[in-house]
Design a protein around this motif. Structure first.
Motif, PDB file in Angstrom:
ATOM      1  N   VAL A 167       0.826  -1.211   0.000  1.00 30.73           N
ATOM      2  CA  VAL A 167       0.000   0.000   0.000  1.00 30.73           C
ATOM      3  C   VAL A 167       0.867   1.271   0.000  1.00 30.73           C
ATOM      4  O   VAL A 167       0.340   2.374   0.008  1.00 30.73           O
ATOM      5  CB  VAL A 167      -1.019   0.025   1.170  1.00 30.73           C
ATOM      6  CG1 VAL A 167      -1.919  -1.194   1.117  1.00 30.73           C
ATOM      7  CG2 VAL A 167      -0.337   0.149   2.515  1.00 30.73           C
TER       8      VAL A 167
ATOM      9  N   HIS B  71     -12.927  -2.109   3.569  1.00 31.96           N
ATOM     10  CA  HIS B  71     -11.882  -1.142   3.183  1.00 31.96           C
ATOM     11  C   HIS B  71     -10.505  -1.777   3.174  1.00 31.96           C
ATOM     12  O   HIS B  71      -9.728  -1.598   2.246  1.00 31.96           O
ATOM     13  CB  HIS B  71     -11.841   0.030   4.179  1.00 31.96           C
ATOM     14  CG  HIS B  71     -12.815   1.096   3.851  1.00 31.96           C
ATOM     15  ND1 HIS B  71     -13.603   1.709   4.781  1.00 31.96           N
ATOM     16  CD2 HIS B  71     -13.141   1.668   2.674  1.00 31.96           C
ATOM     17  CE1 HIS B  71     -14.376   2.602   4.196  1.00 31.96           C
ATOM     18  NE2 HIS B  71     -14.120   2.592   2.921  1.00 31.96           N
ATOM     19  N   LYS B  72     -10.201  -2.509   4.236  1.00 33.82           N
ATOM     20  CA  LYS B  72      -8.860  -3.098   4.362  1.00 33.82           C
ATOM     21  C   LYS B  72      -8.606  -4.089   3.221  1.00 33.82           C
ATOM     22  O   LYS B  72      -7.519  -4.116   2.632  1.00 33.82           O
ATOM     23  CB  LYS B  72      -8.760  -3.792   5.736  1.00 33.82           C
ATOM     24  CG  LYS B  72      -7.438  -4.440   6.030  1.00 33.82           C
ATOM     25  CD  LYS B  72      -6.558  -3.584   6.915  1.00 33.82           C
ATOM     26  CE  LYS B  72      -5.132  -4.106   7.019  1.00 33.82           C
ATOM     27  NZ  LYS B  72      -4.905  -4.963   8.144  1.00 33.82           N
TER      28      LYS B  72
ATOM     29  N   GLN C  61      -8.160  -2.112   0.080  1.00 32.98           N
ATOM     30  CA  GLN C  61      -6.905  -1.345   0.166  1.00 32.98           C
ATOM     31  C   GLN C  61      -5.688  -2.191  -0.221  1.00 32.98           C
ATOM     32  O   GLN C  61      -4.865  -1.792  -1.040  1.00 32.98           O
ATOM     33  CB  GLN C  61      -6.754  -0.841   1.617  1.00 32.98           C
ATOM     34  CG  GLN C  61      -5.489  -0.090   1.933  1.00 32.98           C
ATOM     35  CD  GLN C  61      -5.566   1.345   1.452  1.00 32.98           C
ATOM     36  OE1 GLN C  61      -6.645   1.844   1.178  1.00 32.98           O
ATOM     37  NE2 GLN C  61      -4.437   1.992   1.326  1.00 32.98           N
TER      38      GLN C  61
END
Ligand SMILES: NC(=O)c1ccc[n+]([C@@H]2O[C@H](COP(=O)([O-])OP(=O)(O)OC[C@H]3O[C@@H](n4cnc5c(N)ncnc54)[C@H](OP(=O)(O)O)[C@@H]3O)[C@@H](O)[C@H]2O)c1
Length: 269
Positions: free
Chosen positions: A60, A115-116, A119
């Motif tokens: 990320v 989200h994680k 992501q």
């Protein structure tokens, strides 16, 4: 000297890719990990395997990925033959919940889980591809391989009634489309993009708890509904990676954008 970069090489399937690929002395293998301190098996492998180089970056962190790409370019003269996007966030704590099964008041947690997963499993892979694509485009082999999962297949999901592990499954389905977008753009340049499921693979680092055994039995029962021939036994990383590499070696530009299994087709198990 073919060059490979594997993300998530600290353990599991990524470590096994590193092992099998580096066993050919002609291959140059870049193992990308987050933290050397928790990658003791890889560090040990690299200590007696000169064709393995460890690089550090979180997928990320685009800046760190660009730095890693520059390090690879320095060694290879600016090219990379194979990029293997293997790193992923796999939520093992709440994978038994359905989208409407989070306890009342924990809606924020559901959002966080989605989200994680997006992501790391979608944006992280896109950043990785963008960082390394300039190197891949200079190769004569040009293959970008992304490890997906059969649980991202809508038909299989319906046939198995597999409603759990939703954030992870959603992220892998989105990832597959991201790969198709790259394939659509780079068809003419001859860059092969492939999403591939490795099968169900035992990458556990410690023996399962009784609850985990029960959870796995439930998953096996569901998955078998759509794959009655399957014996319910996970593959070893060795078996899975060997099959995936056979597919990787056989794909050509006409397969670019495909989403296949370790059998090279839509048989997920
Ligand atoms: N095992 C299966 O049955 C199965 C089935 C279908 C698909 N897959 C796919 O196969 C791939 C490998 O699975 P696995 O079972 O080997 O997984 P794993 O054992 O959980 O390993 C995950 C790897 O990803 C790395 N990683 C996680 N988040 C990262 C981040 N933000 N930046 C960089 N690296 C990160 C981890 O590094 P750390 O060590 O630093 O945490 C680790 O090396 C994944 O894409 C997974 O979705 C697996």
């Amino acid at each position: 000297m073919p060059s490979y970069l594997i993300t998530g090489a600290s353990r599991g399937i990524g470590l096994e890719f590193t092992r099998q690929l580096s066993s050919k002395v002609d291959n140059q293998v870049f193992a990308l990990i987050r933290n050397k301190g928790t990658a003791s098996e890889l560090v040990e492998l690299s200590s007696h395997t000169p064709n393995v180089r460890i690089l550090q970056a979180d997928v990320v962190d685009y800046k760190a990925l660009k730095t890693a790409a520059a390090e690879v370019a320095n060694v290879t003269g600016g090219t990379l033959d194979y990029l293997i996007n293997n790193a992923a966030y796999i939520d093992r704590e709440r994978q038994g919940l359905t989208l409407d099964g989070y306890p009342e008041g924990q809606e924020a947690l559901l959002g966080d889980d989605i989200h994680k997963s997006i992501q790391v499993n979608v944006i992280g892979v896109i950043h990785t591809i963008n960082a390394f694509l300039p190197l891949v485009s200079k190769s004569s082999i040009k293959k970008v391989i992304t490890i997906s999962s059969g649980v991202a297949d809508p038909e299989y999901t319906l046939a198995a009634g597999f409603a759990t592990a939703a954030p992870y499954s959603i992220s892998k389905a989105a990832l597959n489309l991201a790969i198709v977008k790259y394939a659509a753009k780079y068809q003419e340049e001859g860059i092969v993009f492939l999403s591939i499921s490795p099968g169900i693979v035992n990458t556990a680092q410690k023996p399962p708890t009784p609850e985990e055994v029960e959870g796995f039995k439930k998953i096996v029962a569901m998955l078998k509904k759509a794959a009655p021939h399957w014996d319910g036994q996970p593959l070893t990383p060795e078996q899975s990676v060997k099959m995936v590499l056979d597919v990787v070696n056989s794909v050509t530009i006409k397969d670019s954008g495909a989403f296949v299994s370790h059998f090279g087709d839509k048989q997920w198990l």
